[in-house]
Design a protein around this motif. Sequence first.
Motif, PDB file in Angstrom:
ATOM      1  N   LYS A   1       4.872   7.205   8.951  1.00  0.00           N
ATOM      2  CA  LYS A   1       5.550   5.957   8.866  1.00  0.00           C
ATOM      3  C   LYS A   1       5.559   5.654   7.481  1.00  0.00           C
ATOM      4  O   LYS A   1       5.802   6.254   6.552  1.00  0.00           O
ATOM      5  CB  LYS A   1       5.335   4.721   9.851  1.00  0.00           C
ATOM      6  CG  LYS A   1       5.387   5.231  11.419  1.00  0.00           C
ATOM      7  CD  LYS A   1       5.135   4.142  12.418  1.00  0.00           C
ATOM      8  CE  LYS A   1       5.175   4.712  13.806  1.00  0.00           C
ATOM      9  NZ  LYS A   1       4.621   3.793  14.755  1.00  0.00           N
ATOM     10  N   ASN A   2       5.159   4.223   7.320  1.00  0.00           N
ATOM     11  CA  ASN A   2       4.896   3.762   5.680  1.00  0.00           C
ATOM     12  C   ASN A   2       3.429   4.109   5.455  1.00  0.00           C
ATOM     13  O   ASN A   2       3.139   3.492   4.267  1.00  0.00           O
ATOM     14  CB  ASN A   2       5.534   2.369   5.510  1.00  0.00           C
ATOM     15  CG  ASN A   2       4.593   1.500   6.254  1.00  0.00           C
ATOM     16  OD1 ASN A   2       3.967   1.892   7.446  1.00  0.00           O
ATOM     17  ND2 ASN A   2       4.751   0.278   5.972  1.00  0.00           N
ATOM     18  N   LEU A   3       2.528   4.557   5.857  1.00  0.00           N
ATOM     19  CA  LEU A   3       1.364   4.873   5.483  1.00  0.00           C
ATOM     20  C   LEU A   3       0.917   6.417   5.261  1.00  0.00           C
ATOM     21  O   LEU A   3       1.670   7.199   5.856  1.00  0.00           O
ATOM     22  CB  LEU A   3       0.445   4.591   6.738  1.00  0.00           C
ATOM     23  CG  LEU A   3       0.355   3.037   7.075  1.00  0.00           C
ATOM     24  CD1 LEU A   3      -0.522   2.723   8.286  1.00  0.00           C
ATOM     25  CD2 LEU A   3      -0.099   2.169   5.875  1.00  0.00           C
ATOM     26  N   LEU A   4      -0.183   6.643   4.794  1.00  0.00           N
ATOM     27  CA  LEU A   4      -0.599   8.064   4.379  1.00  0.00           C
ATOM     28  C   LEU A   4      -1.688   8.045   5.376  1.00  0.00           C
ATOM     29  O   LEU A   4      -2.685   7.315   5.235  1.00  0.00           O
ATOM     30  CB  LEU A   4      -0.968   8.359   3.007  1.00  0.00           C
ATOM     31  CG  LEU A   4      -1.459   9.552   2.805  1.00  0.00           C
ATOM     32  CD1 LEU A   4      -0.360  10.508   2.776  1.00  0.00           C
ATOM     33  CD2 LEU A   4      -2.361   9.586   1.479  1.00  0.00           C
ATOM     34  N   LEU A   5      -1.965   9.208   6.315  1.00  0.00           N
ATOM     35  CA  LEU A   5      -3.146   9.494   6.787  1.00  0.00           C
ATOM     36  C   LEU A   5      -3.689  10.537   6.287  1.00  0.00           C
ATOM     37  O   LEU A   5      -3.411  11.785   5.704  1.00  0.00           O
ATOM     38  CB  LEU A   5      -2.863   9.953   8.447  1.00  0.00           C
ATOM     39  CG  LEU A   5      -2.191   9.002   9.203  1.00  0.00           C
ATOM     40  CD1 LEU A   5      -1.646   9.525  10.649  1.00  0.00           C
ATOM     41  CD2 LEU A   5      -2.797   7.485   9.138  1.00  0.00           C
ATOM     42  N   ALA A   6      -5.087  10.315   5.663  1.00  0.00           N
ATOM     43  CA  ALA A   6      -5.836  11.304   5.037  1.00  0.00           C
ATOM     44  C   ALA A   6      -7.148  11.330   5.577  1.00  0.00           C
ATOM     45  O   ALA A   6      -7.846  10.377   5.987  1.00  0.00           O
ATOM     46  CB  ALA A   6      -5.839  10.628   3.581  1.00  0.00           C
ATOM     47  N   VAL A   7      -7.746  12.372   5.503  1.00  0.00           N
ATOM     48  CA  VAL A   7      -8.994  12.741   5.476  1.00  0.00           C
ATOM     49  C   VAL A   7      -9.803  13.122   4.046  1.00  0.00           C
ATOM     50  O   VAL A   7      -9.370  13.964   3.284  1.00  0.00           O
ATOM     51  CB  VAL A   7      -9.419  14.104   6.501  1.00  0.00           C
ATOM     52  CG1 VAL A   7     -10.895  14.383   6.701  1.00  0.00           C
ATOM     53  CG2 VAL A   7      -8.727  13.900   7.744  1.00  0.00           C
ATOM     54  N   LEU A   8     -10.744  12.268   3.759  1.00  0.00           N
ATOM     55  CA  LEU A   8     -11.342  12.294   2.512  1.00  0.00           C
ATOM     56  C   LEU A   8     -12.492  12.760   2.534  1.00  0.00           C
ATOM     57  O   LEU A   8     -13.567  12.626   3.845  1.00  0.00           O
ATOM     58  CB  LEU A   8     -11.524  10.844   2.116  1.00  0.00           C
ATOM     59  CG  LEU A   8     -10.431  10.091   1.691  1.00  0.00           C
ATOM     60  CD1 LEU A   8     -10.579   8.821   0.952  1.00  0.00           C
ATOM     61  CD2 LEU A   8      -9.319  11.127   0.810  1.00  0.00           C
ATOM     62  N   GLU A   9     -13.201  13.722   1.629  1.00  0.00           N
ATOM     63  CA  GLU A   9     -14.561  14.409   1.493  1.00  0.00           C
ATOM     64  C   GLU A   9     -15.669  13.261   2.112  1.00  0.00           C
ATOM     65  O   GLU A   9     -15.422  12.135   1.416  1.00  0.00           O
ATOM     66  CB  GLU A   9     -14.949  15.035   0.314  1.00  0.00           C
ATOM     67  CG  GLU A   9     -16.095  15.748   0.288  1.00  0.00           C
ATOM     68  CD  GLU A   9     -15.962  16.376  -0.907  1.00  0.00           C
ATOM     69  OE1 GLU A   9     -16.293  17.658  -0.999  1.00  0.00           O
ATOM     70  OE2 GLU A   9     -15.778  15.890  -1.998  1.00  0.00           O
ATOM     71  N   GLY A  10     -16.467  13.569   2.910  1.00  0.00           N
ATOM     72  CA  GLY A  10     -17.647  12.479   3.060  1.00  0.00           C
ATOM     73  C   GLY A  10     -17.454  11.557   4.284  1.00  0.00           C
ATOM     74  O   GLY A  10     -18.216  10.755   4.618  1.00  0.00           O
ATOM     75  N   CYS A  11     -16.130  11.467   4.907  1.00  0.00           N
ATOM     76  CA  CYS A  11     -15.859  10.519   5.773  1.00  0.00           C
ATOM     77  C   CYS A  11     -15.309  11.679   7.072  1.00  0.00           C
ATOM     78  O   CYS A  11     -14.165  12.163   6.966  1.00  0.00           O
ATOM     79  CB  CYS A  11     -14.800   9.809   5.453  1.00  0.00           C
ATOM     80  SG  CYS A  11     -13.991   8.424   6.719  1.00  0.00           S
ATOM     81  N   SER A  12     -16.247  11.605   8.042  1.00  0.00           N
ATOM     82  CA  SER A  12     -15.968  12.525   9.287  1.00  0.00           C
ATOM     83  C   SER A  12     -15.900  11.711  10.515  1.00  0.00           C
ATOM     84  O   SER A  12     -15.783  12.515  11.652  1.00  0.00           O
ATOM     85  CB  SER A  12     -16.768  13.702   9.449  1.00  0.00           C
ATOM     86  OG  SER A  12     -18.130  12.960   9.324  1.00  0.00           O
ATOM     87  N   SER A  13     -15.992  10.476  10.724  1.00  0.00           N
ATOM     88  CA  SER A  13     -15.960   9.947  11.700  1.00  0.00           C
ATOM     89  C   SER A  13     -15.133   8.309  11.495  1.00  0.00           C
ATOM     90  O   SER A  13     -15.062   7.661  10.492  1.00  0.00           O
ATOM     91  CB  SER A  13     -17.170   9.374  12.476  1.00  0.00           C
ATOM     92  OG  SER A  13     -17.749   8.288  11.602  1.00  0.00           O
ATOM     93  N   ALA A  14     -14.737   7.747  12.840  1.00  0.00           N
ATOM     94  CA  ALA A  14     -14.154   6.580  12.569  1.00  0.00           C
ATOM     95  C   ALA A  14     -15.003   5.605  12.309  1.00  0.00           C
ATOM     96  O   ALA A  14     -14.484   4.510  11.505  1.00  0.00           O
ATOM     97  CB  ALA A  14     -13.686   6.159  14.023  1.00  0.00           C
ATOM     98  N   THR A  15     -16.415   5.535  12.516  1.00  0.00           N
ATOM     99  CA  THR A  15     -17.483   4.661  12.081  1.00  0.00           C
ATOM    100  C   THR A  15     -17.342   4.586  10.486  1.00  0.00           C
ATOM    101  O   THR A  15     -17.471   3.476  10.069  1.00  0.00           O
ATOM    102  CB  THR A  15     -18.721   4.960  12.848  1.00  0.00           C
ATOM    103  OG1 THR A  15     -18.592   4.965  14.350  1.00  0.00           O
ATOM    104  CG2 THR A  15     -19.741   3.876  12.248  1.00  0.00           C
ATOM    105  N   GLU A  16     -17.624   5.773  10.002  1.00  0.00           N
ATOM    106  CA  GLU A  16     -17.589   6.126   8.568  1.00  0.00           C
ATOM    107  C   GLU A  16     -16.350   5.469   8.003  1.00  0.00           C
ATOM    108  O   GLU A  16     -16.236   4.743   6.823  1.00  0.00           O
ATOM    109  CB  GLU A  16     -17.907   7.453   8.038  1.00  0.00           C
ATOM    110  CG  GLU A  16     -19.159   7.862   8.615  1.00  0.00           C
ATOM    111  CD  GLU A  16     -19.310   9.521   8.205  1.00  0.00           C
ATOM    112  OE1 GLU A  16     -20.476   9.874   7.965  1.00  0.00           O
ATOM    113  OE2 GLU A  16     -18.465   9.983   8.106  1.00  0.00           O
ATOM    114  N   GLY A  17     -15.166   5.566   8.646  1.00  0.00           N
ATOM    115  CA  GLY A  17     -13.967   5.064   8.010  1.00  0.00           C
ATOM    116  C   GLY A  17     -13.843   3.771   8.191  1.00  0.00           C
ATOM    117  O   GLY A  17     -13.089   3.050   7.016  1.00  0.00           O
TER     118      GLY A  17
END
Length: 172
Positions: free
Chosen positions: A58-74
């Motif tokens: 949609k109007n967002l970017l979904l991204a996985v960044l190094e060092g973030c591997s869970s919803a809690t960390e996110g």
Amino acid sequence: MLKQYLEAGKIVGTHGVRGELRIEPWCDSPQFLAKLKTLYWDAQGQKPVRVISSRPHKNLLLAVLEGCSSATEGDLLRGKILYLDRADVKLPADRYFIQDIVGLSVEDADSGRVYGTVTDVLRTGANDVYQVTDNDGKEYLLPVIPDVVVKTEIGEGKLLIRPIRGIFEDAD
């Protein structure tokens, strides 16, 4: 002097349980931001973060960044601003970063008269509109069209224009 590291967007939440972040892009589009492989946590470029994967949604970017591997960390990253290195981006001719436009002096291309300073860029769809504020704090809206904007001189700090009737009270 132009800033080397520019605000690219803000983390507004998570998507799923594996640390995918929802990023609100502060640039042309999520597609533009999806091309970058490195972002930065700071405006000085001293804290790079590798983009493992990214995709527009949609109007967002979904991204996985190094060092973030869970919803809690996110969730802990919500509200953080991400930066991009201007050296990682190739803009087409006559395209500029909004952060470079804001602050330009708006001057008449023919007479040299100074109308004010660009204080905001409004994205309207058909064309951008620059908000110009004069020394008295009065605001004007300037359409970014070839008939009005003659030349953008980022290095000189100027926007040269030929105003059309009605933008400024005394414009011909």
